[in-house]
Design a protein around this motif. Structure first.
Motif, PDB file in Angstrom:
ATOM      1  N   THR A  21       0.716  -1.142  -0.133  1.00 31.65           N
ATOM      2  CA  THR A  21       0.065   0.066  -0.158  1.00 31.65           C
ATOM      3  C   THR A  21       0.882   1.207  -0.087  1.00 31.65           C
ATOM      4  OG1 THR A  21      -1.834  -1.296   1.239  1.00 31.65           O
ATOM      5  CG2 THR A  21      -1.774   1.237   1.073  1.00 31.65           C
ATOM      6  N   PHE A  22       1.929   1.401   0.587  1.00 28.30           N
ATOM      7  CA  PHE A  22       2.878   2.472   0.898  1.00 28.30           C
ATOM      8  C   PHE A  22       3.405   2.642  -0.613  1.00 28.30           C
ATOM      9  CE2 PHE A  22       6.975   4.323   2.105  1.00 28.30           C
ATOM     10  CZ  PHE A  22       6.638   5.512   2.644  1.00 28.30           C
ATOM     11  N   LEU A  23       3.957   1.619  -1.234  1.00 22.87           N
ATOM     12  CA  LEU A  23       4.588   1.798  -2.565  1.00 22.87           C
ATOM     13  C   LEU A  23       3.393   2.234  -3.583  1.00 22.87           C
ATOM     14  CD1 LEU A  23       7.302   0.860  -3.451  1.00 22.87           C
ATOM     15  CD2 LEU A  23       6.259  -1.119  -4.456  1.00 22.87           C
ATOM     16  N   ILE A  25       0.923   3.997  -2.995  1.00 25.82           N
ATOM     17  CA  ILE A  25       0.870   5.409  -2.634  1.00 25.82           C
ATOM     18  C   ILE A  25       1.611   6.442  -3.077  1.00 25.82           C
ATOM     19  CG2 ILE A  25       0.494   7.235  -0.792  1.00 25.82           C
ATOM     20  CD1 ILE A  25      -0.938   5.290   0.836  1.00 25.82           C
ATOM     21  N   THR A  26       3.102   5.986  -2.771  1.00 29.44           N
ATOM     22  CA  THR A  26       4.291   6.522  -3.259  1.00 29.44           C
ATOM     23  C   THR A  26       4.348   6.829  -4.900  1.00 29.44           C
ATOM     24  OG1 THR A  26       5.717   5.623  -1.748  1.00 29.44           O
ATOM     25  CG2 THR A  26       6.859   6.577  -3.469  1.00 29.44           C
ATOM     26  N   VAL A  27       3.754   5.631  -5.485  1.00 28.58           N
ATOM     27  CA  VAL A  27       3.906   5.834  -6.948  1.00 28.58           C
ATOM     28  C   VAL A  27       2.645   6.616  -7.774  1.00 28.58           C
ATOM     29  CG1 VAL A  27       3.191   4.197  -9.127  1.00 28.58           C
ATOM     30  CG2 VAL A  27       4.576   3.475  -7.382  1.00 28.58           C
ATOM     31  N   ILE A  29       1.544   9.390  -5.973  1.00 29.26           N
ATOM     32  CA  ILE A  29       2.046  10.640  -5.535  1.00 29.26           C
ATOM     33  C   ILE A  29       2.768  11.237  -6.837  1.00 29.26           C
ATOM     34  CG2 ILE A  29       3.505  12.107  -3.953  1.00 29.26           C
ATOM     35  CD1 ILE A  29       1.967  10.587  -1.840  1.00 29.26           C
ATOM     36  N   ALA A  30       3.647  10.291  -7.221  1.00 30.91           N
ATOM     37  CA  ALA A  30       4.926  10.560  -8.119  1.00 30.91           C
ATOM     38  C   ALA A  30       4.179  11.023  -9.241  1.00 30.91           C
ATOM     39  CB  ALA A  30       5.661   9.290  -8.614  1.00 30.91           C
TER      40      ALA A  30
END
Length: 38
Positions: A21-23, A25-27, A29-30
């Motif tokens: 999930t964290f990964l 969200i990071t993608v 946002i990018a």
């Protein structure tokens, strides 16, 4: 303790889910930052 267990315990599966999930969200946002940049 292997990293990719074919039959993981409940705690390991939850930790993997949180990491995924964290990964994601990071993608996201990018991608949004790339689209929003002029």
């Amino acid at each position: 303790m292997p990293v990719l267990d074919p039959n993981p315990q409940n705690g390991q599966k939850k930790m993997l889910l949180v990491f995924g999930t964290f990964l994601a969200i990071t993608v996201i946002i990018a991608v949004i930052a790339t689209i929003a940049s002029p």
